[in-house]
Scaffold this motif. Structure first.
Motif, PDB file in Angstrom:
ATOM      1  N   VAL A 140      93.791  43.070  52.665  1.00 50.32           N
ATOM      2  CA  VAL A 140      92.985  43.722  53.701  1.00 50.32           C
ATOM      3  C   VAL A 140      92.569  45.143  53.297  1.00 50.32           C
ATOM      4  O   VAL A 140      93.116  46.143  53.749  1.00 50.32           O
ATOM      5  N   HIS A 161      91.286  47.477  56.077  1.00 52.33           N
ATOM      6  CA  HIS A 161      92.375  48.182  56.768  1.00 52.33           C
ATOM      7  C   HIS A 161      92.870  49.361  55.936  1.00 52.33           C
ATOM      8  O   HIS A 161      93.201  50.413  56.473  1.00 52.33           O
ATOM      9  N   HIS A 190     100.841  44.579  67.374  1.00 53.84           N
ATOM     10  CA  HIS A 190      99.449  44.259  67.035  1.00 53.84           C
ATOM     11  C   HIS A 190      99.133  42.791  67.323  1.00 53.84           C
ATOM     12  O   HIS A 190      98.005  42.443  67.673  1.00 53.84           O
ATOM     13  N   ASP A 217      90.567  39.375  61.954  1.00 52.44           N
ATOM     14  CA  ASP A 217      91.055  38.683  60.734  1.00 52.44           C
ATOM     15  C   ASP A 217      91.669  37.337  61.105  1.00 52.44           C
ATOM     16  O   ASP A 217      91.496  36.337  60.416  1.00 52.44           O
ATOM     17  N   ILE A 218      92.434  37.363  62.175  1.00 52.77           N
ATOM     18  CA  ILE A 218      93.202  36.176  62.568  1.00 52.77           C
ATOM     19  C   ILE A 218      92.301  35.158  63.268  1.00 52.77           C
ATOM     20  O   ILE A 218      92.271  33.971  62.922  1.00 52.77           O
ATOM     21  N   GLY A 271      97.800  39.172  56.389  1.00 55.05           N
ATOM     22  CA  GLY A 271      97.159  40.169  55.539  1.00 55.05           C
ATOM     23  C   GLY A 271      98.143  41.184  54.997  1.00 55.05           C
ATOM     24  O   GLY A 271      99.148  41.488  55.628  1.00 55.05           O
ATOM     25  N   LEU A 285      97.069  32.768  59.074  1.00 54.54           N
ATOM     26  CA  LEU A 285      96.368  33.883  58.429  1.00 54.54           C
ATOM     27  C   LEU A 285      97.346  35.037  58.393  1.00 54.54           C
ATOM     28  O   LEU A 285      98.006  35.328  59.391  1.00 54.54           O
ATOM     29  N   GLN A 331     104.699  44.520  63.007  1.00 54.53           N
ATOM     30  CA  GLN A 331     103.357  44.099  63.428  1.00 54.53           C
ATOM     31  C   GLN A 331     103.346  43.337  64.752  1.00 54.53           C
ATOM     32  O   GLN A 331     102.299  42.855  65.199  1.00 54.53           O
TER      33      GLN A 331
END
Ligand code: AMP
Ligand code: TRP
Length: 335
Positions: free
Chosen positions: A44, A47, A155, A137-138, A11, A9, A152
């Motif tokens: 996304v 976001h 995160h 999301d993941i 985004g 996944l 990222q």
């Protein structure tokens, strides 16, 4: 519920024009990975609204990111491309993760600190809790791998912490601990004006970034004006460490041409920057122009883009819903 072993996944926010950093750090890698993984690529928009978005622009950019995915070579038949706000399970799981993640964890997020700056009292609550939505999301797809740019990384570590804490707290193995996939010669593309800042959608200077919507002349012009120094190109990799603008241009060249930084250095070492920049501009135009023209073509066919997104939404919901149901059952919510 089936547990995937190779599911991706990732985004991309529809919050401005996509730039070379998005392409080299993320989208180009998605294209490579689609051969080996089952992929979910998400636009996304939830976001994006953590900072103000003009509604008319947002709806257009959402389709534009979709067009960029397809134009870059992501096969919409084989992969699931969809919009985050059309799959409500993301936001539902994000709330649950808001109750799993700790304030201390989020307080350490450097992207929030950078984005909020001195204005931290006045930014949206969403900007602060943004990483818990990213974790949702993941994990709503039980994704095992997440290709992203270097920015990222933190995160993703938080996502792993959330998955781990949820599994521990509820004595379950529901969520996988996802692996970041950060690879290529340009995992962190820097501004063309300042080698200490990353290339970003929000930089006020257009000359700091190359956009996927740029015309060939603009690309050449921006590369010609890119900041460098008075020295010729370096002889080896060590000597570029103190020359961030030079390192950046060399990495961009390597990534666009799919060769190593060492190969670029051995081709151009000792040459003047004017020569290297001319080669880089030609290379960038030859790689980006076909993507830009395909994007423009796709943007003229809104119904095609929307049909891809509709199909992607249905598939995404069919995978996300059972995971959410299971999560709720584990927590002790009534069915
Ligand atoms: P965003 O535009 O923030 O949604 O980013 C989408 C993807 O592009 C993420 O995987 C980012 O890590 C990646 N990305 C954004 N900016 C850069 C950059 N300057 N260099 C490399 N990757 C980037
Ligand atoms: N936060 C990411 C960025 O700004 C975008 C993003 C949202 C993302 N959800 C994600 C990336 C899930 C990977 C996986 O670049």
């Amino acid at each position: 519920m089936e547990k995937p072993t190779k599911r991706i996944l990732s985004g991309v926010q529809p919050s401005g024009d996509l730039h070379l950093g998005n392409y080299l750090g993320a989208i180009k890698n998605f294209v490579t990975l689609q051969k080996e993984y089952e992929c979910f690529f998400c636009v996304v928009d939830l976001h994006a609204i953590t900072v103000w978005q003009d509604p008319k622009v947002l709806v257009n950019k959402t389709r534009e990111v979709t067009a960029a995915f397809i134009a870059s070579g992501i096969d919409p038949k084989k992969n699931n491309i969809f919009v985050q706000s059309q799959v409500p399970q993301h936001a539902q799981l994000a709330w649950i993760f808001n109750c799993v993640a700790r304030m201390g964890w989020l307080n350490r997020m450097t992207q929030f600190k950078d984005k909020a700056g001195k204005n931290s009292e006045n930014v949206s609550v969403g900007l602060f809790s943004y990483p818990t939505l990213m974790a949702a999301d993941i994990l709503i797809y039980l994704a095992t791998h997440v290709p992203v740019g270097d920015d990222q990384k933190q995160h993703l570590e938080l996502t792993r912490d959330i998955a781990q804490k949820f599994n521990n707290d509820f004595n379950t193995e529901l969520f996988p601990i996802p692996e970041p996939l950060i690879f290529g010669e340009a995992t962190r593309v820097m501004s063309l004006r300042d080698g200490s800042k990353k290339m970003s959608k929000s930089d006020p200077s257009d000359y700091s970034r190359i956009m996927l919507t740029d015309k060939a002349e603009d690309i050449s012009q921006k590369i010609k004006k890119a900041k460098t120094d008075a020295e010729p190109l370096p002889q080896n990799k060590e000597s570029i460490k103190e020359r961030p603008e030079v390192e950046n241009l060399i990495s961009i060249y390597a990534s666009l041409q799919d060769i190593s930084i060492d190969q670029v250095i051995s081709e151009f070492s000792g040459k003047e920057f004017s020569v290297f920049k001319k080669n880089l501009a030609d290379l960038a135009v030859s790689k980006l122009e076909p993507i830009t023209s395909e994007m423009n073509k796709l943007m003229d066919d809104r119904s095609y883009i929307d049909s891809i997104l509709n199909k992607g939404k249905d598939k995404a919901i069919s995978v996300a819903e059972p995971v959410l149901t299971k999560t709720k059952e584990i927590i002790g919510f009534l069915p």
